[in-house]
Design an enzyme around this catalytic site. Structure first.
Site, PDB file in Angstrom:
ATOM      1  CG  ASN A 214     -41.569 -11.956  57.887  1.00  0.00           C
ATOM      2  OD1 ASN A 214     -42.598 -12.606  57.842  1.00  0.00           O
ATOM      3  ND2 ASN A 214     -40.371 -12.529  57.852  1.00  0.00           N
ATOM      4  NE  ARG A 215     -46.598  -5.243  57.677  1.00  0.00           N
ATOM      5  CZ  ARG A 215     -46.990  -4.527  58.715  1.00  0.00           C
ATOM      6  NH1 ARG A 215     -47.850  -5.031  59.573  1.00  0.00           N
ATOM      7  NH2 ARG A 215     -46.515  -3.314  58.902  1.00  0.00           N
TER       8      ARG A 215
END
Ligand code: CTP
Length: 417
Positions: A214-215
């Site tokens: 994920n970011r």
């Protein structure tokens, strides 16, 4: 602008070093905030700095002559007398050149000579363009300075004077002021606490070259670890893969997967008095990661099957004794109500609800605007602020809930990995 609580720097003597960056104009505002906070500030400028801002500006605002020349007769011995009477030296902006000179111990102008003769704490607020911050030489100089106890702040990411975008912007004024305040008037109110923090994303392998993640940048968790450390706590930071340097003075455990993070956290739970779960743990992982790289010509990727990872926070909650548990809720809408629901479902003491889709907030950003929900149902909305400043606000909220009484001895961690 910086919220100045009058007299936060009352009676403090600060030497403000200004070096030759376009960001020199921002240190005028910094000087003003320091003076408004009650500090007695002497300004030392490099020759290049005087090409960007006139010494007269600093002279008028500080109420003292500005020192620029090592050899000027009327500034005789200033390289010795200024640092002797300073409680802290703050170099803002600090160019790549000044970082290098301080790291190497060069003394070819008043500012660098003064740093070399000084014994007081040193804070540097770097500002540089053109990708210099990421150069190995600058990284090595920064690491050397940090290793010797200097506080080198991270420059911010964003638009630069050259028109490019990157990391190199002068740090937020509030971050610099908080760092100076922490240095001059350290709050050691977390002394005796043992804080276990998780940060960053996890990587879940699809095959040897691809993964699900994920970011998350890890910045919020690292800021939490640093804040707790600076306020006197012992800190263990369990981090997924990030591009950030390990915070100074913190035990640093690197992990890759949700499973690794779960083991690292649960095995250290009994050591901790407070657990802060800032990591963005992957919720799903491939059920059967391929030992070989999947070929796009084949059909294997079509049948990629996922399974849920363990909820580490829920696990910690079920195993905890008296530890305070703090979670984060990454949301894109109805932040407060989702955060409340997660606090209840995971049995937490405090949750930090974060709208990761909002401007200036969430993944990768240096700032964050959050809502805090505690176990008593109190909801506190906090405006956009630097993550390091927010970290202190979160620690204040945890403290308000009553951190557990501390044990006097540090349990062995030898059984952990
Ligand atoms: N968390 C965890 N283990 C997981 C997933 C999340 O410990 N496998 C923790 C996070 O570190 C965070 C909190 O749980 O402190 C909430 O994470 P978040 O991703 O917002 O919520 P989820 O529980 O994953 O729910 P959803 O993704 O459905 O919103």
């Amino acid at each position: 602008m910086a919220p100045i609580s009058d007299d936060r720097f009352l009676g403090k003597r600060i030497v403000l070093g200004v070096s030759g960056s376009i960001a020199a104009y921002k240190s005028v505002a910094l000087l003003r905030a320091l003076v408004q906070g009650g500090a007695d500030v002497s300004v030392v400028m490099t020759k290049s700095a005087t090409r960007f801002v006139s010494p007269l500006t600093f002279e008028v605002l500080s109420g003292h002559p500005v020192a620029t020349d090592l050899f000027a007769a009327h500034q005789d011995m200033l390289h010795l007398t200024l640092p002797e009477r300073a409680d802290v030296i703050v170099i803002a902006p600090a160019t790549a050149n000044v970082l290098a000179k301080c790291a190497l111990g060069l003394a070819d102008d008043l500012l660098s000579t003064m740093v070399l003769t000084s014994t007081c704490p040193l804070i540097l607020a770097p500002a540089m363009d053109g990708g210099m911050w990421d150069q190995p030489a600058v990284k090595a100089n920064t690491a050397a300075l940090r290793g010797r106890g200097a506080l080198v702040l991270d420059p911010e990411e964003g638009p630069l004077a050259s028109g490019r975008t990157g990391r190199g912007r002068f740090p937020d004024e509030n971050v610099i002021l908080s760092a100076i305040e922490a240095q001059l008037c350290p709050r050691r109110d977390w002394g005796g606490q043992r804080v276990l923090v998780s940060a960053g994303p996890t990587h879940e392998a699809i095959d040897p070259v691809r993964f699900i993640s994920n970011r998350s940048s890890g910045k919020m968790g690292y800021a939490m670890a640093q804040a707790a450390r600076e306020r006197g706590a012992e800190v263990i930071l369990v981090s997924g893969p990030t591009a950030l340097p390990a915070p100074v003075g913190v035990e640093f455990i690197q992990v890759l997967t949700a499973e690794d993070m779960g083991k690292a956290m649960t095995s250290r739970l009994s050591w901790a008095t407070v657990v802060i779960m800032a990591a963005a743990v992957a919720d799903f992982r491939p059920r059967r990661p391929s030992p070989e790289k999947l070929k796009k010509t084949g059909t294997a990727w079509k049948g990629l099957e996922l399974e849920q990872t363990d909820d580490i926070l829920a696990l910690l909650s079920s195993q905890r004794a008296s530890q305070i548990l703090v979670g984060f809720a990454a949301e894109t809408q109805a932040v407060a109500s989702h955060a409340k629901e997660k606090l209840r479902r995971k049995g937490l003491d405090l949750i930090v609800g974060n709208n990761v889709a909002a401007e200036g907030s969430g993944f990768g950003s240096d700032t964050n605007a959050v809502v805090l929900v505690d176990r008593e149902g109190r909801v506190t909305q906090l405006d956009l602020m630097p993550k390091r400043v927010l970290a202190d606000r979160i620690l204040d909220a945890v403290k308000a809930l009553g951190v557990p009484a501390t044990r006097s001895t540090r349990p062995q961690l030898s059984d952990t990995k």
